[in-house]
Design an enzyme around this catalytic site. Structure first.
Site, PDB file in Angstrom:
ATOM      1  N   GLY A 108       0.759  -1.243   0.000  1.00 50.89           N
ATOM      2  CA  GLY A 108       0.000   0.000   0.000  1.00 50.89           C
ATOM      3  C   GLY A 108       0.790   1.293   0.000  1.00 50.89           C
ATOM      4  N   GLU A 126       3.634   4.027   6.019  1.00 48.70           N
ATOM      5  CA  GLU A 126       2.422   3.227   5.872  1.00 48.70           C
ATOM      6  C   GLU A 126       1.411   3.975   5.014  1.00 48.70           C
ATOM      7  OE1 GLU A 126       0.968   0.511   6.248  1.00 48.70           O
ATOM      8  OE2 GLU A 126       1.621  -0.591   8.014  1.00 48.70           O
ATOM      9  N   ASP A 127       0.566   3.234   4.312  1.00 51.07           N
ATOM     10  CA  ASP A 127      -0.530   3.863   3.580  1.00 51.07           C
ATOM     11  C   ASP A 127      -1.625   4.292   4.551  1.00 51.07           C
ATOM     12  OD1 ASP A 127      -1.132   1.214   4.199  1.00 51.07           O
ATOM     13  OD2 ASP A 127      -2.062   0.770   2.270  1.00 51.07           O
ATOM     14  N   ASP A 151      -5.237   1.409  10.491  1.00 52.49           N
ATOM     15  CA  ASP A 151      -6.649   1.140  10.757  1.00 52.49           C
ATOM     16  C   ASP A 151      -6.769   0.620  12.198  1.00 52.49           C
ATOM     17  OD1 ASP A 151      -9.118  -0.395  10.856  1.00 52.49           O
ATOM     18  OD2 ASP A 151      -9.272  -0.173   8.706  1.00 52.49           O
ATOM     19  N   LYS A 198      -7.107   6.063  10.833  1.00 56.34           N
ATOM     20  CA  LYS A 198      -8.498   5.977  11.300  1.00 56.34           C
ATOM     21  C   LYS A 198      -8.478   5.899  12.825  1.00 56.34           C
ATOM     22  CE  LYS A 198     -10.184   3.358   7.267  1.00 56.34           C
ATOM     23  NZ  LYS A 198     -10.689   2.050   6.803  1.00 56.34           N
ATOM     24  N   PHE A 219     -14.351   2.746   4.228  1.00 58.80           N
ATOM     25  CA  PHE A 219     -13.421   1.987   3.407  1.00 58.80           C
ATOM     26  C   PHE A 219     -12.920   2.884   2.277  1.00 58.80           C
ATOM     27  CE2 PHE A 219     -11.918  -0.863   0.155  1.00 58.80           C
ATOM     28  CZ  PHE A 219     -11.152  -1.747   0.899  1.00 58.80           C
ATOM     29  N   ASP A 232      -6.154  -0.609  -1.883  1.00 60.26           N
ATOM     30  CA  ASP A 232      -6.851  -1.465  -2.839  1.00 60.26           C
ATOM     31  C   ASP A 232      -8.168  -1.995  -2.310  1.00 60.26           C
ATOM     32  OD1 ASP A 232      -5.496  -3.298  -0.943  1.00 60.26           O
ATOM     33  OD2 ASP A 232      -6.318  -4.844  -2.260  1.00 60.26           O
ATOM     34  N   ARG A 242      -5.193   0.414  -6.639  1.00 63.28           N
ATOM     35  CA  ARG A 242      -3.998   1.003  -6.027  1.00 63.28           C
ATOM     36  C   ARG A 242      -3.401   2.121  -6.877  1.00 63.28           C
ATOM     37  NH1 ARG A 242      -2.402  -2.186  -1.686  1.00 63.28           N
ATOM     38  NH2 ARG A 242      -2.649  -4.427  -1.907  1.00 63.28           N
TER      39      ARG A 242
HETATM   40  P1  IMP Z   1      -4.377  -2.365  10.308  1.00 68.07           P
HETATM   41  O1  IMP Z   1      -5.795  -2.754  10.642  1.00 68.07           O
HETATM   42  O2  IMP Z   1      -3.986  -1.067  10.934  1.00 68.07           O
HETATM   43  O3  IMP Z   1      -3.425  -3.490  10.665  1.00 68.07           O
HETATM   44  O4  IMP Z   1      -4.310  -2.162   8.744  1.00 68.07           O
HETATM   45  C1  IMP Z   1      -3.930  -3.230   7.929  1.00 68.07           C
HETATM   46  C2  IMP Z   1      -4.024  -2.931   6.476  1.00 68.07           C
HETATM   47  O5  IMP Z   1      -5.388  -2.975   6.110  1.00 68.07           O
HETATM   48  C3  IMP Z   1      -3.537  -1.581   5.955  1.00 68.07           C
HETATM   49  O6  IMP Z   1      -2.162  -1.470   5.816  1.00 68.07           O
HETATM   50  C4  IMP Z   1      -4.236  -1.580   4.599  1.00 68.07           C
HETATM   51  O7  IMP Z   1      -3.482  -2.320   3.674  1.00 68.07           O
HETATM   52  C5  IMP Z   1      -5.542  -2.268   4.927  1.00 68.07           C
HETATM   53  N1  IMP Z   1      -6.625  -1.276   5.078  1.00 68.07           N
HETATM   54  C6  IMP Z   1      -7.085  -0.737   6.224  1.00 68.07           C
HETATM   55  N2  IMP Z   1      -8.079   0.140   5.975  1.00 68.07           N
HETATM   56  C7  IMP Z   1      -8.242   0.141   4.624  1.00 68.07           C
HETATM   57  C8  IMP Z   1      -9.111   0.868   3.732  1.00 68.07           C
HETATM   58  O8  IMP Z   1      -9.953   1.703   4.122  1.00 68.07           O
HETATM   59  N3  IMP Z   1      -8.978   0.598   2.408  1.00 68.07           N
HETATM   60  C9  IMP Z   1      -8.064  -0.299   1.927  1.00 68.07           C
HETATM   61  N4  IMP Z   1      -7.221  -0.978   2.716  1.00 68.07           N
HETATM   62  C10 IMP Z   1      -7.313  -0.765   4.065  1.00 68.07           C
HETATM   63 MG    MG Z   2      -0.763  -1.596   4.101  1.00 64.32          MG
END
Ligand code: IMP
Ligand code: MG
Length: 183
Positions: free
Chosen positions: A48, A102-103, A106, A134, A155, A162, A168
């Site tokens: 990402g 990081e992109d 979440d 978020k 989302f 993606d 992407r």
């Molecule tokens: P985490 O929940 O912080 O571990 O996020 C894990 C991964 O989920 C991120 O690095 C993204 O690749 C993906 N992700 C989380 N939120 C979104 C979203 O809104 N759109 C697309 N990918 C997401």
């Molecule tokens: Mg990611």
């Protein structure tokens, strides 16, 4: 900017490319000040972060290096659930000043796991830059030092993010029109 449809889901415009670029430039300028006396090793988390990393590094004019890591995640047959292995960490991180790219953060689980893994390499410092955050979705107490945009629990798609592997490459960031991508 127009709505787009990917795999039967409708996404509406959310953050325009020029706004994203402007914010990335601001972050790069701030980082240059903060790292004026240190040489950072940027560590982009694939897939990402590839566009964020590229645009940030084009704007970062200080001496630096960049490398990328990737988590392999798969669901085993055992109840222990998900196993994530970190791939691509072939730099010597000891004594380095790392900036994770990081992109999006979440739940914060990915970042938390990465931070834990990095600690065992004894870097001098670790900071985190994420294009998106978020805050209401966080499940782990992780701190994001450089945040592009704080967003709601929607989302998002585009600029590295993606939906089932698609989107992407979109230059703007879009938001899912309905509440849940799995609906
Ligand atoms: P985490 O929940 O912080 O571990 O996020 C894990 C991964 O989920 C991120 O690095 C993204 O690749 C993906 N992700 C989380 N939120 C979104 C979203 O809104 N759109 C697309 N990918 C997401
Ligand atoms: Mg990611």
């Amino acid at each position: 900017m127009q709505e787009i449809i990917i795999l039967n889901k409708t996404f509406v415009p959310f953050l325009e490319h020029s706004l994203i670029q402007q914010r990335i430039e601001e972050i790069a300028v701030q980082m240059q000040k903060d790292y004026a006396t240190r040489e950072p090793l940027f560590l982009g988390v694939l897939n990402g972060s590839f566009l964020f990393a590229a645009d940030l590094l084009k704007n970062y004019q200080g001496t630096c290096r960049i490398s990328f890591v990737k988590f392999t995640s798969y669901h085993g047959t055992q109840s222990s659930g998900q196993v994530n292995t970190l791939l691509g960490l072939n730099e010597d991180l000891k004594g380095q000043h790392i900036i994770i790219l990081e992109d999006i953060v979440d739940s914060g689980l990915t970042l938390h796991q990465l931070l834990l893994t990095l600690q065992s390499y004894q870097p001098s410092s670790v900071q985190v830059a994420s294009l998106l955050l978020k805050p209401k979705a966080l499940k782990m107490a992780v701190s994001v030092d450089y945040c592009g945009f704080e967003v709601e629990n929607d989302f998002l798609l585009g600029f590295g993010l993606d939906y089932n592997g698609y989107g992407r490459n979109l230059k703007h960031i879009y938001k899912l029109k309905t509440k849940n991508v799995y609906a």
